[in-house]
Every structure is written in structure tokens, then in C-alpha cells.
Design an enzyme around this catalytic site. Structure first.
Site, mmCIF file in Angstrom:
data_model
loop_
_atom_site.group_PDB
_atom_site.id
_atom_site.type_symbol
_atom_site.label_atom_id
_atom_site.label_comp_id
_atom_site.label_asym_id
_atom_site.label_seq_id
_atom_site.Cartn_x
_atom_site.Cartn_y
_atom_site.Cartn_z
ATOM 1 N N ASP A 131 0.862 -1.176 0.000
ATOM 2 C CA ASP A 131 0.000 0.000 0.000
ATOM 3 C C ASP A 131 0.905 1.235 0.000
ATOM 4 O O ASP A 131 2.113 1.132 0.260
ATOM 5 C CB ASP A 131 -0.876 -0.057 1.257
ATOM 6 N N LYS A 132 0.341 2.405 -0.301
ATOM 7 C CA LYS A 132 1.143 3.629 -0.291
ATOM 8 C C LYS A 132 0.894 4.471 0.957
ATOM 9 O O LYS A 132 1.768 4.675 1.774
ATOM 10 C CB LYS A 132 0.866 4.476 -1.544
ATOM 11 N N THR A 133 -0.346 4.939 1.097
ATOM 12 C CA THR A 133 -0.653 5.875 2.169
ATOM 13 C C THR A 133 -0.553 5.196 3.521
ATOM 14 O O THR A 133 -1.232 4.213 3.780
ATOM 15 C CB THR A 133 -2.064 6.460 1.975
ATOM 16 N N LYS A 146 -7.027 27.993 -7.476
ATOM 17 C CA LYS A 146 -5.837 27.145 -7.315
ATOM 18 C C LYS A 146 -6.157 25.775 -7.890
ATOM 19 O O LYS A 146 -7.294 25.300 -7.832
ATOM 20 C CB LYS A 146 -5.433 27.026 -5.845
ATOM 21 N N ASP A 152 -4.788 5.970 -4.418
ATOM 22 C CA ASP A 152 -4.491 7.362 -4.733
ATOM 23 C C ASP A 152 -4.486 7.596 -6.244
ATOM 24 O O ASP A 152 -4.465 6.664 -7.045
ATOM 25 C CB ASP A 152 -3.130 7.752 -4.155
ATOM 26 N N ARG A 195 -5.591 3.969 -7.997
ATOM 27 C CA ARG A 195 -7.049 4.053 -8.052
ATOM 28 C C ARG A 195 -7.673 2.669 -8.099
ATOM 29 O O ARG A 195 -8.615 2.395 -8.835
ATOM 30 C CB ARG A 195 -7.489 4.880 -9.263
#
Length: 1315
Positions: free
Chosen positions: A522-524, A687, A802, A930
């Protein structure tokens, strides 16, 4: 949800009106049965339709028919046109993933359809479709629902809230544990042997020779299982005994979680864990908002909000109102979809739709909300977090599977040996052992030679049962347990910051850690810290954030900026450029002021006053970091209402009127806010992603090129960038645009598209202010860990929820992706796979294959970055279509054709999946972004299925649980991200960097130790057991044992077990530091080099040779020798003692030769075992014990009489020398002629340990060709709070925050979106 297709006009008939008679339409959802009425100019017809997922065509209504098709079909058409491979689309809910159902259902004939419609209209009653019904404050009503189990037993349908993860209780432990143990083939085998040994006609061995080892094995395993289950009991008690306030008798009383039931009204306080899945009724916050932390579900630590229904918020605040609440909730059955919920509240003759925004899930924590009331909908095992855990599969190691095959081979070998010896005994009985020739052997039984051979077969099965070692499995368990404790005790894997030690949560997979080929991460929260930090910015083309002094000159001095001049500074921002604060405080740069003013105004952050301290609640950690940065530089966001924002600009409080807020979404990739300044001017601040902002800039906007250069620099440093812009708007322009905006906001169809189109009109001709750069902080040591694991030939795949840009940049920052790699996206991969398929088709058709053998060029390093939607497209995973209500029965031919079609589709799908796995495995790195939890598990399972590789999955949230359970080994990251992944994992620790030590040190050591143990264990058992085989040629194949019974009993239990167990637990071929320095040492485990069938047969051959030496050298010595006293000790007992002594010394010295790492324990175990053998043997052969048990101990005086003969000692020494010297010679030659990598390092161990090899730290700022690459824009991929802010429901009524001198801080809402 109903969808309506407006039909065309037919003749005089024109559709004027469509009225939904249901009372439950709200928020765009239709959740119950509806009656639709339509009118035309010429006639009026009444039509009733029920259910969901239906498109009603008004054109066909006019004709008197209804055309039905799935809304999924409508959405799929849109997906095919626009959404395929879209980076920003999360593919589907996990429960909806499957092959497409048959869509060939034909529409019923018009007359039949009209008849059904008429029947539905006449019999319509407004009743709920939901089968899960919960009534508030009425346990009797809820307990009436039952389900039938096992075809006869009825139990309550609704689970209690107590969870149970343990396996045994006091009554079931012994029978259930024994039943589980006897499911193991070896234990059942020895139980059968024990029964056979009780038959005197068969056995030549006493029953206790099998009973004692069997009891020891069963006892040790039972104690281990009991200890594990007691730990589960304790954990369950801790959770089930937590307290929660439950409404009872008109008052809230503390109650244990285990006593909570469905329908109970509960009250939660701030920071309470949520005990069940609860419908939010009201809270202490305005409009009953409730903030929750979902760390245990998805690993995110940024807060999310939940909101109750307006009616319950208004009427259910007080205890007496909650007590009288008798609403009925109908909803979907329990499922594992964390982000979806469908239901209806029926109360006071009204119905109210429910969705996931009103549900508080078990596993979450209430934050920043003082009091919350709710009703329990799902409890215990029915909660989503428990359902999301998936099925726990029993994991077995590769060596376990190999061991089982080997045991079957040994058993077959035993049967063949016993059969051959039984045939030999039959022949011997018929030719030599009959009563006429060997009358002295006559036993008084006149049985045929064949019958005696049959009995002898079972006798040899018993005598040589140690070929299948009973102590093998328990010894393996003991070694694994010892290795697991060393993992738990490793201080170098202890995370002091969170007080988190490493934890081996299973004791059955340790050696598998030494064979990992693929890691899925996993990343997060796993690679990153969930903390965003403002690092740099570019204003008017000038970059700030480097080491600079007050004058703006670069310096080498590392000194933090002092923000003490700002009373609102939170003190957590680490900024090293002293020039930027100086510019802002001087007031000489209006662009810099506009820059930070934008950051303080253009956002959806919510603010609280917590005991005089400012606390920010952001929808994403990126926004929180930007608002906090503006706060530190003197532009402080203080408060907001529905129509105003108040900020402090360098200690001057100013309030701006909010005219419009254009929120971020995944299509717009930007956010804008239109404000009226205190001076009366209208300004737009915007932004967003650099590519989006640059498309909307005024052609004369300054600093475009210089800002773009800064963006490239930020991208090179893998920072997440965001462009800031603004424009002035005149009153007339805004008034005209505002009319269109208001009209779009009240549009009844395609509202979001209409608002986006109107927003496009105002968001143009912008002036660029600059860009921000945010660092998504990696955990310490992530880059080094990935680099080291890659050098160990371990492939690392990142599977994250993500966005593509974010995932790709994290890949670069952690060295998973490098500039030298060629990155392929989903569209390119899909094209390559289509080419492979067409080439295969051409070859099958006999056409020439012009494709290259290698898919990628030999000189390139391919990497794959693919999104979840493309993954679905490539792997042919589609949404499941809902079944039609009306289906014409199929004919047999149609069924057959459909079955053949399904089989072809499934075969093509499997081939496609295999091609994808082959292609991905050729890549140096793979990043899947994703992706849903089920897709993560699917990717892991595909690699397992098609590559037959050992996999490891590591994650930190509940969305990683399926992946963790699917992989061969699951690792959970414990700490601030929650414990759900840890609870489902096999190993857990606090930081990703510890994975390197877990695999390369503990995993490698464990694998080598286990391989040494198994190789030696089979060798020593063959050497021991096959002595009986050679002895059979000299005793008429009579199943007579070569050793004393007690020696056979204790051989594997005491005499030879301890040294190999010590090696299995403590041995090290090289030190831990050398294991980390030379990751290539890990590769033999991936190739099964240390234990395989070849190694087993070598052990078998070695054992056969040693058994021959052990038997024949003493046999020759006894054949032609004379004792010291003139007597020849040629009796059976003396021979048994001599061979046993030779065997014990040989096998213990053999394990000494196999030992690489010597300690006092090793030496004690080897020599202690030999001493123990002689001590016990002398005791068992003593006259005293024979007097006490004359029938059990029959070798009286054998050992003292034998071992006092010097020539027998010479015989023992000769036997041992001949057994061991060839082993020493062969190993010496191998190390000299063809040394392995381990041998080379061992020979230079001291040199390597003395050398100082400082490892240069890799700078995160590295250059790569990033001209066409942008770092991920600093937004989360979910929508912000703009809708809430605009509605006015979420505005907190707090006091002002602008008093000078009040210290304030920012609440850390660190956390990225779900990976």
C-alpha cells in the site's frame, strides 16, 4: 434509483407531466415503491412500477407499454464512451465485481406487459422492499426475526455485539484440539501404529515406544494452541468489555459492548470508539454534524464528517424524545461495502431516505464532537468492518507442502521395504525356518509361511515407523516458535516513537519469509507518513524555500525560520528561507501578500475554537498544510459563515463576503472562490493543477516561463505542486454570470455538468501568482529499504487508491521508479496485450509471426503505471448487471449455446489475465493506482496463480485486509493508522523500513535454519531406521529390532533432538549486518536451493550409507574378534549397544559439522546429548531397575559389559570416523573448487566486519528529465466541504479568534486518501 428517458411526441399525444407519488424522493435518491402518474392531452392512464435500477420510457407509456432496461446498461454505455481507462474513476464497489450476467433477456409481449402493470396497480401496497428491519427501543420486535441453520436449528437473525475470534472453550478444547491434530496424517498414522502395537502377534516392539513420543508431540502442540487461544480470549474480552452509554428506562446507563443489541439507542462522547454500525440521529454540533476518524477502516487520519437527517436532528436531541422514538428502519442486508448504504427510516407516517453519510461505522472514532446519539443497525459479526475482513484462509508454507509430499514418498518407501522383507520372511520360512530344518525356532503354531509373511509385513511397518518421524512436525513447530520470539525480541525492529515492537502474530510462516519474490505494498500510511509539509513556493517567478539568510543570499547554515513574531504560528512548520518572511513583513511585495491571502481564503477548511486554540479540519491533508503555511506567514484563517470568511492579514482582521464557491472535483482539478473585499471589489482566487491553470491564464499573464521552470524543479524533487492565480471581476460581469450560476445550481438534471460549464466561463483570463510545493513525507528509510530489496531480486509492486500523479511521484521519491525507466500506462499495456493476442491468433491460423520474442527491448527498463479502470478493462472484469424482472425461459439449445459462450469467454479471460501477469512481471516496477480493495487482492491472487511465486502484502488500513489475507504472508503497519490491518496480518511492526530486516535477516536465517533442520532430520532418521533393514538379512527377516526398545523410544526424543533444535533456532551462516550488506545472499531461498527433492534424496542416500557403516563395521568387529577377558562379546545385546553408541556419536558430530554459528548452547547440546545417552543407558541397563521392572528392562548389564572392552571403543571410533570423514572431504573440495557466495563471505567475514563502509545518503533532490512530467497537484481525490459550507448546515457558531496574544495551534489532520 429511477431514471427517466423522455420519449418523443407521438401524434396528438404529448407528455405533459410526470408525478412521483412517493414521499421519499430526496437527495436524488428514490428508495421505495413508487406510483407514477402521467397525463397526455387526449387521455389519462395510471401506471404503477416498483423497484430500482429501471429506466421508464415515457414514449412507451403513451403506447401503453413500458420498456425496461437496466440503469447499469445506461451507465455502461457512458463508460464505454468516456470512462474507459479514466485515471480518476474508482472502478466499482467490491461487491459488484463479476462477469456480466446474461443480457439477452427479451421484453415481454405488449399485452402481457399491460396485464402485469394492471395487476401491479390493483395490488399495490406501500411496503418496504428491505428485508433487514430494525425498530428503535424495541428488542422484542427485533428478536422475533430468526434464521434456520443446519436445516433444523433456529437462531436469531441479528447478531449480538460480542465478537469472538477464539477457537476453544473449557469444554471443547480437548476434544476439538485432538480432532484437529489427528487430521494431520502423521499423527493419525502413529495412532494406528499404536493400535497395531497392542496386538502381540504383530508387534515386536513395546507399545510405549510409540505412545511416549506421540503423547509428547500432542502435548506440546496442545499447549502451544492453548497459549495462542488464551491470547485471543484476552483480546476479545478487552474489546467486548468496553463501555458505552445505552438508553435504558429513560436514562443513559453505561453498558458493556457485548450487551448492546440491534435497535438500542446509544450515546457516544468525544474520542469514543464506535461500538457498532450506527445510524446518526443527533449530535451536540449544529445541524447534528459528527466528525469521525476512519483510520482503522482505510488508514486515513484526516477527519470525515457525518450528518444526520434534519428531522432527527430537530426532534431527537433530548433523552425523553429519544426514549419515545419508535422509528422503523428498513435497509440492505449486512455487507462489506464501506462506502455504500441504502435504507429508509419510517416514522410518523413519513419515510426518509438513508445513505452512507448518516452511518457511523464500527472501527471509527468520534472526534471533535462532544455528544452523539444513534441507533444500532448492525452489531457484532454483521458490522461492515467485520464483514470486510474476508475469509481467513489457513496459510501453509512452501516447505510444508514439500514436506507432505516427502512424507508420502517415505511412507511409500516404507511399504515397499516392508513388503520386500515380508516376502523374504515368507521365503525364509518355507526354505529354512520350518520345523524340520530349524526345530529350535518352532513356536508351537502351525501357520503357513504366507501368513507368517503377512504378519511380518505389519511387524516391519511398526519396526521401521521412524522413517516417518513422529517428532518432525512438533520439532518444526518448536523451531518456528523460537524464530518468532526472536522477531518479537528484535530491538532493531522496535519503533520507539509509537512504542511499537515487531510482532510475529503467527508461528507457522517464518521460513517462508526467506522465499519472497513479490512484495505488494500500500502507499498511504505504509510508504508515506500521512503528513504533508509545505516545503517551497514560487512567487512572481522567484523560488523560496532554499537555505537563505534575511538578505536573500544562499547559505550553508541550516537554521529554522523563527515565527515567534506571529501569535498564531503553530510552531510545526519547518522553513529555512529567512528572506520570504522578511519580504512579507516589510509589505514591499503585494504579489506575495496576494499569494498567501489566496491560501487563507480559497479552501474548504473548517475551523474550531478549542479552548482558545485554532483547530483546522480539512477534507485533505494538502489543504490543511497550505492553510497552515499561510497561517505561519501571517495570513490566518479565523472563521467562516455561509456567506463570509474572516482572516487576519498580518495582525489586521478583515472579513470577505463569499459570493460563490466553485469546489474541487476530479474532473475540474481546481477550486475557485469569488469574494467581495472589504473595499467593495470583486476578486476571484483559483488554485489547481498546473496543466489546468495554465490553460486558463491570460495571454499576458507574467512569470509564466519562470514559474514553469520552478514547477520542473519541484517535480524533480518529487514535491506535490499547485498553481495559484487570481483575477478582478467587475460588477456587470459578475451579475450576468451569477444569474447563470444560480440557474445551474437549481437545474433538475445534469446539475453538476451545468455548474462546471458555467464555472468555465468565469475561470478564464487568470493572472498567475505562483506555485506551491508540498512534500508528502516518506517514512524513514523507505528508499533504502526498496533499493536493498530490489538488489535481493525481490520485485515490489505498489497498489494504492491514490491518483495516478500522486502514486507516480511517490514511486520516484522512494526510488521504486527512476529516470532510466520507460513507463507504460494502461492504454499502452492494453495495446501490447491486444498485439500479443492477435499474434497468437495469426500463429494458430498458420500465418507467420513477425513479432519479437521479447516484448520489451533488451536495453530498456520497463515500468508499469496502471489505473484501476484500465485494470478492469485489461482483465475483463466488468460490473455485474442486475437481473431482469421478466425473463423468457430459455430453450435447451439456448442454454447450451450460452454455456459454450461462457466457457469460451472464461478461457479467453484467463489467457488475457495470464498475458497481463507475464507482461507485468517483466517490468522492473509496477504501480497500480485508483484500485479498490478487491482489485488489490485480485492482483495478488493472479501473481500467485500464474507465477507460482511467494508473495508478501503490506498495508496499514482495513482496505488492505483482503490483500493481506490473499498473499502468502501479510504484514500490517501498526501505529497511528489503526489496527485493522494488523489484526489480519501475520507480522506487524511500526515502520516500512523494518521490512528489510524482517525479510533479509530473519526470513533468510529462518529459511536456512529450517532447511538445515529438515536435511539433517531425514538423514539421522534414515541412518537410525535402516540399521533394522540390514539386520533383517541376518535374523530371518523376522522383524527383530537391531536396538533396545528404550533406545528406539528415546532416540528422537532425547538423544538426537536438542542439537538440531538449537541449530534450527540459533544458527547463522553470516551476521545480520552482512545479510543486509549483501542482499544477493537472499536469492537461493527464492530458488528453493537449500531444500528440495534433490536435497531430500541426497539425505536419503547419505542416511543409507551411514546406516550401512553403522551396522557392518560393528558386525565385522563382532564376527572375528576376541574380548579382553578371552570371551567374544558376540551376543545381540552387546551388538545393539555398540551400534547405538556409534550412531549417537555420529549423528551428533554430524550436526556439529553443519553448525555455522557456535555458542555455548550449541556445544552443550551436542556433547550433552552424547553424555545424556550414556548416562541413561547405564541406568536402564543396571540391575536395580531390572529388579523393579524385570519384563520392561531386559538389557541388564549390557552397557557396562560392552563398553569396558577397549577394542569395542576402537570399533565405535572407526565407525564414526568412516561416517564423517567423507563428508568433511567433500565439503572441503566444494569450498575450494566451487565456493558459493555464502562461502566467499564466510571466508572473509572478519574482513567485512572490520571494514568501515559508510553508506552515502541518497538525496531526495535528484535530477531527472521531467520536462513533460508534473508532480501530483496538491489536492485529495475527493470533493471538499463546499456543499456543506454553501448550505449553511455545517457552520460552527464559535467566538472570534482575532484577539492578539492568544496562542494557537493547528490540529494535525495528517493523512492522505485511501490507498
Amino acid at each position: 434509483m429511477f431514471a427517466f428517458v423522455l420519449g418523443e411526441e407521438r401524434g396528438e399525444k404529448k407528455v405533459e407531466e410526470l408525478v412521483c407519488q412517493g414521499a421519499c424522493i430526496n437527495r436524488g435518491h428514490c428508495t421505495e415503491s413508487k406510483s407514477f402518474r402521467w397525463r397526455t392531452q387526449s387521455e389519462r392512464t395510471h401506471l404503477t412500477w416498483r423497484g430500482s435500477g429501471t429506466v421508464l420510457s415515457l414514449t412507451d407509456f403513451v403506447k401503453g407499454t413500458a420498456k425496461v432496461m437496466s440503469t447499469d446498461r445506461v451507465s455502461s454505455l457512458g463508460d464505454d464512451d468516456d470512462g474507459r481507462g479514466c485515471d480518476d474513476v474508482v472502478p466499482y464497489s467490491d461487491d459488484e465485481t463479476d462477469n456480466e450476467l446474461d443480457s439477452s433477456t427479451e421484453r415481454l409481449e405488449d399485452a402481457e406487459q399491460n396485464r402485469i402493470n394492471q395487476q401491479m396497480e390493483e395490488g399495490w401496497q406501500p411496503k418496504s422492499e428491505f428485508t433487514w428491519k430494525v425498530k428503535a427501543n424495541d428488542r422484542n420486535f427485533n428478536n422475533q426475526f430468526t434464521v434456520t441453520k443446519y436445516s433444523c436449528f433456529k437462531t436469531r437473525k441479528y447478531s449480538g455485539n460480542a465478537i469472538r475470534t477464539y477457537k476453544y472453550n473449557v469444554l471443547t478444547f480437548l476434544p476439538r484440539n485432538l480432532m484437529e491434530q489427528f487430521k494431520r496424517a502423521a499423527n493419525a498414522y502413529f495412532l494406528i501404529l499404536l493400535i497395531l502395537q497392542a496386538i502381540p502377534q504383530i508387534s515386536t516392539l513395546s507399545w510405549y515406544t510409540t505412545l511416549v513420543p506421540l503423547v509428547v508431540v500432542l502435548g506440546i502442540t496442545a499447549v502451544k494452541d492453548l497459549i495462542d487461544d488464551i491470547a485471543r480470549h484476552k483480546m476479545d474480552r478487552i474489546v467486548n468489555n468496553r463501555k458505552c452509554e445505552v438508553l435504558q428506562g429513560g436514562r443513559f446507563k453505561p453498558e458493556k459492548w457485548r450487551n448492546i443489541e440491534v435497535g438500542d439507542i446509544v450515546r457516544l462522547q468525544r474520542d469514543d470508539f464506535i461500538p457498532a454500525d450506527i445510524l446518526l440521529l443527533s449530535s451536540s454540533e449544529p445541524n447534528s454534524l459528527c466528525y469521525v476518524e476512519t483510520a482503522e477502516l482505510d488508514g486515513e487520519t484526516n477527519l470525515k464528517f457525518k450528518m444526520s437527517l434534519e428531522v432527527t436532528d430537530r426532534l431527537l436531541k433530548k433523552e425523553k424524545n429519544l426514549e419515545s422514538f419508535d422509528g422503523l428502519i428498513g435497509c440492505e442486508e449486512p455487507n462489506n461495502r464501506l462506502d455504500k448504504f441504502t435504507g429508509t427510516l419510517y416514522w410518523r407516517n413519513q419515510s426518509y431516505p438513508l445513505d452512507a453519510n448518516s452511518i457511523l461505522l464500527r472501527g471509527c472514532t468520534v472526534r471533535n464532537t462532544e455528544t452523539t446519539h444513534g441507533i444500532v443497525i448492525f452489531a457484532g459479526a454483521d458490522t461492515k468492518i467485520m464483514r470486510n475482513g474476508g475469509k481467513t484462509n489457513f496459510k501453509r508454507t512452501k516447505i510444508d507442502q514439500l514436506m507432505n509430499y516427502i512424507v508420502y514418498l517415505i511412507f511409500l518407501f516404507l511399504i515397499l521395504l516392508s513388503t520386500g522383507l515380508a516376502i523374504g520372511h515368507t521365503f525364509w520360512e518355507s526354505e529354512i525356518g520350518n520345523a524340520t530344518r530349524s526345530w529350535y525356532l518352532y513356536d508351537g503354531e502351525d501357520t503357513s509361511p504366507s501368513y507368517r509373511g503377512f504378519i511380518t509385513f505389519w511387524g516391519y511397518i511398526i519396526v521401521m515407523n521412524t522413517l516417518v518421524p513422529i517428532s518432525l512436525y512438533v520439532s518444526v513447530e518448536v523451531i518456528r516458535m523460537g524464530q518468532s520470539y526472536f522477531i518479537n525480541w528484535d530491538l532493531q525492529m522496535y519503533y520507539a516513537e509509537k512504542d511499537t515492537p515487531a510482532k510475529a502474530r503467527t508461528t507457522t510462516l517464518t521460513e517462508q519469509l526467506g522465499q519472497i519474490e513479490y512484495i505488494f505494498s500500500d502507499k498511504t500510511g505504509t510508504l508515506t507518513q500521512n503528513i504533508m509539509a509545505f516545503k517551497k513556493c514560487s512567487i512572481s517567478g522567484t523560488t523560496y524555500g532554499e537555505l537563505c539568510n534575511v538578505a536573500g543570499d544562499k547559505t550553508d547554515k541550516v537554521e529554522l525560520v523563527d515565527f515567534s513574531w506571529n501569535n498564531y504560528a503553530d510552531g510545526n512548520l519547518k522553513f529555512y528561507d529567512h528572506y520570504l518572511p522578511q519580504i512579507i513583513r516589510s509589505g514591499k511585495d503585494p504579489v506575495a501578500e496576494e499569494f498567501f491571502k489566496l491560501l487563507a481564503l480559497c479552501h474548504t477548511v473548517m475551523v474550531e475554537d478549542n479552548d482558545g486554540q485554532i483547530v483546522y479540519q480539512a477534507a485533505s491533508p494538502d489543504e490543511g498544510a497550505l492553510v497552515t503555511a499561510a497561517r505561519n506567514f501571517g495570513f490566518v484563517f479565523l472563521s467562516r459563515t455561509q456567506n463570509a470568511i474572516t482572516i487576519s492579514e498580518l495582525a489586521v482582521k478583515r472579513t470577505y463576503e463569499v459570493l460563490a464557491m466553485l469546489d474541487f472535483n476530479s474532473d475540474r482539478k481546481r477550486m475557485s472562490i469569488i469574494l467581495r473585499t472589504p473595499e467593495g471589489k470583486i476578486k476571484l482566487y483559483c488554485k489547481g493543477a498546473d496543466t489546468v491553470i495554465y490553460e486558463r491564464l491570460d495571454p499576458n499573464s507574467p512569470n509564466r516561463e519562470s514559474t514553469e521552470e520552478a514547477l520542473k524543479e519541484f517535480a524533480d524533487e518529487t514535491l506535490r505542486t499547485l498553481c495559484l492565480s487570481h483575477k478582478d471581476i467587475n460588477e456587470a460581469e459578475f451579475a450576468e454570470w451569477n444569474k447563470k450560476y444560480k440557474a445551474a445550481n437549481i437545474a433538475t438534471s445534469n446539475r453538476e455538468e451545468a455548474v462546471s460549464a458555467v464555472s468555465e466561463e468565469i475561470e478564464k483570463n487568470l493572472l498567475l501568482l505562483g506555485a506551491t510545493a508540498i512534500e508528502d513525507k516518506l517514512q524513514d528509510g523507505v528508499s533504502d529499504t526498496i533499493e536493498t530489496l530490489k538488489r535481493g531480486d525481490i520485485k515490489i509492486w505498489v497498489l494504492t487508491g491514490d491518483k495516478k500523479e500522486t502514486a507516480e511521484n511517490i514511486g520516484f521519491s522512494c526510488n521504486l521508479l527512476t529516470n532510466e525507466m520507460t513507463i507504460y500506462d494502461g492504454e499502452q499495456i492494453n495495446g501490447i496485450l491486444n498485439t500479443m493476442q492477435s499474434n497468437r491468433t495469426n500463429m494458430a491460423a498458420g500465418k507467420a509471426n513477425t513479432s519479437k520474442n521479447n516484448i520489451f527491448n533488451s536495453d530498456e527498463k520497463p515500468a508499469m503505471v496502471i489505473t484501476g479502470s484500465w485494470l478492469n478493462e485489461i482483465l475483463r472484469e466488468k460490473k455485474r448487471r442486475k437481473k431482469k424482472w421478466f425473463r423468457r425461459p430459455k430453450t435447451e439449445d439456448e442454454k447450451r449455446m450460452q454455456m459454450e459462450k461462457d466457457q469460451k469467454d472464461e478461457a479467453a479471460k484467463e489467457k488475457r489475465q495470464k498475458d497481463f501477469v507475464d507482461l507485468a512481471c517483466q517490468c522492473t516496477a509496477v504501480v497500480c493506482c485508483r484500485v479498490t480493495p478487491k482489485q488489490k487482492a485480485m492482483v495478488v491472487s493472479l501473481v500467485k496463480k500464474y507465477k507460482k511465486a511467494i508473495t508478501l502484502a503490506i498495508g496499514d488500513g482495513a482496505n488492505d485486509v483482503n490483500m493481506i489475507k490473499t498473499a502468502h504472508i501479510g504484514v500490517g503497519i501498526s501505529g497511528q493508522e489503526g489496527m485493522q490491518a494488523v489484526m489480519s496480518s501475520d507480522y506487524a511492526f511500526g515502520q516500512f523500513r523494518f521490512l528489510k530486516r524482517l525479510i533479509l535477516v530473519h526470513g533468510r536465517w529462518s529459511y536456512i535454519r529450517m532447511c538445515k533442520f529438515l536435511t539433517y532430520f531425514f538423514y539421522k532418521n534414515f541412518a537410525f531406521t535402516l540399521v533394522h533393514f540390514w539386520y533383517s538379512f541376518f535374523n530371518g527377516y523376522s522383524a527383530q529390532t537391531a536396538f533396545e526398545n528404550w533406545f528406539i523410544t528415546l532416540y528422537n526424543v532425547l538423544y538426537s533432538s536438542l542439537p538440531v533444535l538449537v541449530v534450527g533456532v540459533l544458527d547463522q551462516d553470516v551476521t545480520d549486518k552482512l545479510s543486509l550488506r549483501f542482499p544477493a545472499l537472499y536469492t537461493p531461498g527464492q530458488k528453493d536451493s537449500y531444500f528440495n527433492f534433490k536435497k531430500f534424496f541426497l539425505s536419503l542416500f547419505h542416511g543409507i550409507i551411514v546406516s550401512m557403516i553403522i551396522f557392518f563395521i560393528p558386525y565385522g568387529a563382532f564376527l572375528q574378534t576376541m574380548g579382553q577377558d578371552g570371551e567374544a562379546p558376540t551376543d545381540y545385546q552387546s551388538f545393539a549397544v555398540t551400534t547405538a553408541s556409534s550412531l549417537i556419536i555420529t549423528v551428533n558430530f554430524q550436526i556439529a559439522l553443519d553448525t555455522s554459528y557456535w555458542t555455548f548452547i550449541n556445544a552443550f547440546s551436542v556433547f550433552g546429548s552424547i553424555v545424556l545417552y550414556f548416562a541413561i543407558t547405564f541406568d536402564l541397563h543396571s540391575a536395580g531397575i531390572h529388579i523393579l521392572f524385570p519384563s520392561v528392562f531386559t538389557f541388564t548389564g549390557a552397557a557396562p559389559n560392552t563398553l569396558r572392552q577397549p577394542y569395542l571403543w576402537l570399533t565405535i571410533i572407526l565407525t564414526v570416523a568412516i561416517s564423517l570423514l567423507p563428508v568433511v572431504a567433500v565439503r572441503f573440495l566444494i569450498q575450494v573448487i566451487s565456493p558459493s557466495e555464502t562461502d566467499k563471505i564466510q571466508m572473509n567475514r572478519k574482513k567485512y566486519e572490520i571494514e568501515l563502509l559508510p553508506k552515502p545518503s541518497r538525496s531526495r533532490s535528484f535530477q531527472r528529465n521531467a520536462s513533460n512530467r508534473r508532480s501530483g497537484y496538491a489536492f485529495s481525490h475527493q470533493q471538499g466541504y463546499a456543499d456543506l459550507i454553501s448550505s449553511g448546515r455545517s457552520i460552527r457558531k464559535k467566538g472570534p479568534h482575532s484577539e492578539p496574544g492568544v496562542s494557537s495551534r493547528t490540529y494535525e489532520t495528517a493523512g492522505a486518501n485511501a490507498s
